[in-house]
Design a protein around this motif. Structure first.
Motif, PDB file in Angstrom:
ATOM      1  N   VAL A 161       0.862  -1.183   0.000  1.00 45.26           N
ATOM      2  CA  VAL A 161       0.000   0.000   0.000  1.00 45.26           C
ATOM      3  C   VAL A 161       0.898   1.233   0.000  1.00 45.26           C
ATOM      4  O   VAL A 161       1.663   1.443   0.933  1.00 45.26           O
ATOM      5  N   SER A 162       0.811   2.031  -1.051  1.00 44.48           N
ATOM      6  CA  SER A 162       1.669   3.206  -1.175  1.00 44.48           C
ATOM      7  C   SER A 162       0.868   4.476  -0.953  1.00 44.48           C
ATOM      8  O   SER A 162      -0.126   4.722  -1.637  1.00 44.48           O
ATOM      9  N   GLU A 163       1.277   5.273   0.035  1.00 41.44           N
ATOM     10  CA  GLU A 163       0.617   6.530   0.411  1.00 41.44           C
ATOM     11  C   GLU A 163      -0.897   6.312   0.593  1.00 41.44           C
ATOM     12  O   GLU A 163      -1.722   6.943  -0.076  1.00 41.44           O
ATOM     13  N   PRO A 164      -1.307   5.454   1.519  1.00 40.35           N
ATOM     14  CA  PRO A 164      -2.726   5.089   1.637  1.00 40.35           C
ATOM     15  C   PRO A 164      -3.636   6.224   2.071  1.00 40.35           C
ATOM     16  O   PRO A 164      -4.839   6.179   1.803  1.00 40.35           O
ATOM     17  N   THR A 165      -3.097   7.247   2.736  1.00 42.64           N
ATOM     18  CA  THR A 165      -3.964   8.327   3.228  1.00 42.64           C
ATOM     19  C   THR A 165      -3.723   9.641   2.501  1.00 42.64           C
ATOM     20  O   THR A 165      -4.113  10.703   2.978  1.00 42.64           O
ATOM     21  N   ARG A 166      -3.093   9.569   1.336  1.00 42.21           N
ATOM     22  CA  ARG A 166      -2.865  10.794   0.565  1.00 42.21           C
ATOM     23  C   ARG A 166      -4.209  11.445   0.201  1.00 42.21           C
ATOM     24  O   ARG A 166      -5.081  10.833  -0.380  1.00 42.21           O
ATOM     25  N   GLY A 167      -4.371  12.707   0.582  1.00 50.54           N
ATOM     26  CA  GLY A 167      -5.580  13.434   0.235  1.00 50.54           C
ATOM     27  C   GLY A 167      -6.799  13.046   1.042  1.00 50.54           C
ATOM     28  O   GLY A 167      -7.917  13.383   0.668  1.00 50.54           O
ATOM     29  N   ILE A 168      -6.594  12.372   2.167  1.00 53.46           N
ATOM     30  CA  ILE A 168      -7.719  11.919   2.990  1.00 53.46           C
ATOM     31  C   ILE A 168      -7.747  12.733   4.284  1.00 53.46           C
ATOM     32  O   ILE A 168      -6.714  13.002   4.890  1.00 53.46           O
ATOM     33  N   ASP A 169      -8.954  13.130   4.725  1.00 53.92           N
ATOM     34  CA  ASP A 169      -9.088  13.953   5.918  1.00 53.92           C
ATOM     35  C   ASP A 169      -8.780  13.159   7.178  1.00 53.92           C
ATOM     36  O   ASP A 169      -8.653  11.939   7.158  1.00 53.92           O
ATOM     37  N   VAL A 170      -8.708  13.874   8.294  1.00 51.71           N
ATOM     38  CA  VAL A 170      -8.233  13.274   9.541  1.00 51.71           C
ATOM     39  C   VAL A 170      -9.146  12.149  10.020  1.00 51.71           C
ATOM     40  O   VAL A 170      -8.680  11.121  10.523  1.00 51.71           O
ATOM     41  N   GLY A 171     -10.467  12.301   9.869  1.00 51.13           N
ATOM     42  CA  GLY A 171     -11.381  11.249  10.281  1.00 51.13           C
ATOM     43  C   GLY A 171     -11.247  10.012   9.422  1.00 51.13           C
ATOM     44  O   GLY A 171     -11.180   8.884   9.926  1.00 51.13           O
ATOM     45  N   ALA A 172     -11.191  10.215   8.104  1.00 49.69           N
ATOM     46  CA  ALA A 172     -11.060   9.095   7.174  1.00 49.69           C
ATOM     47  C   ALA A 172      -9.686   8.447   7.292  1.00 49.69           C
ATOM     48  O   ALA A 172      -9.543   7.238   7.084  1.00 49.69           O
ATOM     49  N   LYS A 173      -8.672   9.236   7.618  1.00 52.45           N
ATOM     50  CA  LYS A 173      -7.326   8.679   7.771  1.00 52.45           C
ATOM     51  C   LYS A 173      -7.310   7.627   8.876  1.00 52.45           C
ATOM     52  O   LYS A 173      -6.772   6.530   8.689  1.00 52.45           O
ATOM     53  N   LYS A 174      -7.911   7.944   9.998  1.00 48.10           N
ATOM     54  CA  LYS A 174      -7.961   6.974  11.096  1.00 48.10           C
ATOM     55  C   LYS A 174      -8.752   5.737  10.684  1.00 48.10           C
ATOM     56  O   LYS A 174      -8.371   4.602  10.989  1.00 48.10           O
TER      57      LYS A 174
END
Length: 533
Positions: free
Chosen positions: A452-465
Motif C-alpha cells: 500500500v503506497s501513500e494510503p492516506t494521501r488526500g484523505i481527511d483526519v477522520g477518514a485517515k484513522k
C-alpha cells in the motif's frame, strides 16, 4: 499586512441535481492573508474551489447562487483562463504538468519569453524564437522563491513526485499578476521536512501581499502557516476563526462533529507476533529503473503477518520498491515469495501468486476513471481470480452483476465512501473517496501480501484513522502481511510493527515504531547506524 479586501463570497450555494453540496457560504479574504480550508472528504471544499477558479463543470451543472467578488468587482468566471486573468492561480491535487517537457518549460508554459530573430523579420511574428536563456532564469528565480533545489532543466517525467509538486507551485508564483493562490493538498506527497519548506514559502508569499487558500488534512500545518482556519462540514461553513485562537483538537471536532481519539505510538503498539524466522518476502539486490526514484541493490526481508513500513525522503527509493517487485518498471535482482522466486518484470505473476499493490498514482495506475465504483472494485478479482463470474453450460462464463453490486455496497459502507450509489463513475468522486475505492479493490482481492503506497494521501483526519484502522484490522483478521509506504513517519509509527528507512536506494536501517524520532531523521539523511532486525 494591508487590510484590502481581495475576495468576497456572499450567500454562496451550489447543487448538483437534488444534491446540495454548498449551503449559504460567506467568506472574506484580504491581501496577503493565508486561509486554511479544512473539512472531511465530500464537505464541499473542492466545489468551492471550482467556483473560485471558474471550472467549466460549475456552469455545465447550472451555475451557483450567491455572489463572488474579486477586488470589489462581481465576477462569474466562465473558465480558469478568466480566473488567471483576474490574478487567481491554483495548484490542483492531481498534477497538470506535461511529462515530456522540462521543469522550466512547464513553469513558463503559454508565457514564454521570445526574442527577435532574422526569421521573424523575414516571415513575421508567427516565426518567433523562444529565448531559452531568459526562460531558464525566470524558472530558476521562481524555484528559488520556494527555497528548494530543483534542476530547472530536468524533464518532469524524470522527477520525484515532490519535485513535481514544487514545479506546479513555481509555475503559479511565476505569473506576474497572481493575487490569490489556491493550494489543494500541496503537502500530501511531501515528507515532513519538505512540507515545512512549503509552509515557509507560503509565509514568504503572504509577506509579498499574495493571499493563499491552503487546503490540507495535516492540521498542524494549518496552525503553523495560516492566519485563519475555515471549516466546512456537509457543505456548511461551521466556523472561521484565527488560528491563534484554536488548536488541532478543536478543529478536528468542528470538521467531523465528534471527537477523534489521538494517535499515540505507545498506546497503539501491539505485540509483534510475526516470527522473525518466517520470511514471506525476500528481496535481494533489487534495482529498479523508475523515473524519479533510486533503488540500487536493495535487500529487505518481510516477516509473515507483520505490517512493515517503508519511509524515507522523496526520490530515495521507498516508492520504487513496490513498483519494482510488482513488475511495473524494469527491474533486476531476485524476489522470493513464500520461498519461491517471482518472475521479475512480469506484472501478472505476483498477482496470481497472492500479492497486490495499491499504487500511489491512483489516477494513472489505480483506477478506471470512466467506470463505475462497483466495477473498479471488482475488476482485478474478475481478471486475476475469475471471481464474480457465473458459468453457463459448464464453459460459458459471464459476470455476476448482483455479486459485484453487493461487494461494492459492503465496502461503500465499511470505508464510508461518499457517493450517490455504487454505479457512480469514479472520476466524479473526490480524491479521498477515489483512494478508498482503491483500498476496496485491494481488499476484494484478499491478497496474502499487500503493498500500500501513500494510503492516506488526500484523505481527511477522520477518514485517515478509518483507513489505518481498517488496514490493521485486515492484518489481524486475515493474517495478511502488509507493506505500507508513506511520506509521514508518524503515520507509519502509528500502525507498523517495524519501519524500514530507505536512503540512496538501499535500506539504511530498520527501526521499531517506538524508536526516537531523531533516529528516523538520521536514517533519512544517511547518518544513522545499521539497526536492521
Amino acid at each position: 499586512m494591508e487590510n484590502n479586501m481581495l475576495l468576497e463570497i456572499k450567500n454562496l450555494s451550489k447543487s448538483f441535481g437534488e444534491n446540495t453540496v454548498l449551503k449559504d457560504i460567506n467568506l472574506e479574504i484580504r491581501e496577503g492573508e493565508v486561509i486554511g480550508l479544512v473539512g472531511e472528504n465530500g464537505a464541499g471544499k473542492s466545489t468551492l474551489m471550482k467556483i473560485i477558479f471558474g471550472m467549466p463543470v460549475i456552469k455545465e451543472t447550472g451555475g451557483y447562487h450567491g455572489e463572488v467578488k474579486v477586488s470589489g468587482k462581481v465576477v462569474n468566471f466562465n473558465s480558469p483562463f478568466d480566473a488567471l486573468g483576474a490574478g487567481i492561480g491554483m495548484v490542483h491535487q492531481e498534477f497538470s504538468l506535461i511529462p515530456g517537457f522540462r521543469a522550466s518549460e512547464n513553469i513558463v508554459l503559454n508565457r514564454e519569453t521570445t526574442k527577435t530573430s532574422l526569421l521573424e523579420l523575414l516571415f513575421g511574428e508567427r516565426i518567433r524564437v523562444i529565448d531559452g536563456k531568459t526562460i531558464k532564469q525566470r524558472s530558476k528565480d521562481a524555484i528559488e522563491h520556494l527555497g528548494v533545489t530543483i534542476d530547472e532543466e530536468q524533464y518532469v517525467e524524470q522527477m520525484p513526485v515532490a519535485h513535481m509538486q514544487f514545479t506546479e507551485i513555481a509555475r503559479e508564483i511565476e505569473r506576474s499578476n497572481t493575487k490569490l493562490l489556491v493550494l489543494d493538498e500541496p503537502t500530501a506527497v511531501l515528507t515532513e521536512n519538505e512540507a515545512e519548506v512549503l509552509v515557509q514559502t507560503i509565509k514568504r508569499l503572504s509577506a509579498k501581499g499574495i493571499a493563499v487558500i491552503f487546503i490540507t488534512h495535516r492540521l498542524d500545518e494549518i496552525i503553523s502557516a495560516c492566519d485563519k482556519v475555515v471549516v466546512l462540514r456537509d457543505g456548511v461553513m461551521i466556523n472561521a476563526v484565527p488560528t491563534k485562537e484554536t488548536n488541532v483538537d478543536e478543529i478536528t471536532q468542528w470538521m467531523i462533529g465528534r471527537k477523534i481519539e489521538s494517535t499515540n505510538t505507545e498506546d497503539n503498539a501491539k505485540e509483534n507476533k510475526a516470527n522473525s524466522e518466517d520470511i514471506i518476502l525476500d528481496i535481494k539486490n533489487l534495482s529498479v529503473d523508475m523515473p524519479g526514484e533510486v533503488v540500487k541493490n536493495l535487500n529487505l526481508k518481510v516477516r509473515r503477518g507483520e505490517i512493515l513500513g517503508l519511509g524515507g525522503m522523496a526520490g530515495q527509493g521507498k516508492i520504487g520498491v513496490a513498483n519494482g517487485v510488482m513488475g511495473l518498471y524494469l527491474t533486476t535482482g531476485e524476489v522470493f515469495f513464500n520461498g519461491e522466486p517471482l518472475k521479475i518484470n512480469d506484472p501478472v505473476d505476483p498477482l496470481k501468486k497472492g500479492l497486490f499493490f495499491m499504487s500511489e498514482d491512483r489516477k494513472g495506475v489505480g483506477l478506471l476513471l470512466d467506470k463505475s465504483i462497483e466495477m473498479n472494485i471488482a475488476y482485478p478479482a474478475i481478471q486475476i481470480k475469475e471471481q464474480f463470474l457465473k458459468s453457463f453450460a459448464g464453459f460459458i462464463k459471464y459476470q455476476d452483476n448482483n455479486a459485484i453490486k453487493e461487494n461494492a455496497k459492503k465496502y461503500i459502507k465499511s470505508l464510508e465512501i461518499r457517493c450517490m450509489n455504487e454505479q457512480q463513475r469514479v472520476q466524479e468522486l473526490s480524491g479521498g473517496n477515489q483512494q478508498k475505492v482503491c483500498l476496496a479493490k485491494a481488499f476484494t482481492m484478499e491478497p496474502e501480501l499487500l503493498f500500500v503506497s501513500e494510503p492516506t494521501r488526500g484523505i481527511d483526519v477522520g477518514a485517515k484513522k478509518l483507513v489505518l484502522d481498517f488496514l490493521k484490522e485486515y492484518n489481524k483478521e486475515k493474517g495478511a502481511t502488509i507493506v505500507i509506504t508513506s511520506s509521514e513517519v508518524e503515520e507509519l509509527r502509528s500502525v507498523c510493527d517495524r519501519i524500514a528507512i530507505v536512503n540512496e536506494g538501499k535500506v539504511a536501517g530498520i527501526l521499531s515504531p517506538q524508536a526516537d524520532i531523531l533516529e528516523f531523521g538520521k536514517y533519512m539523511v544517511g547518518v544513522g547506524g545499521n539497526s536492521d532486525e
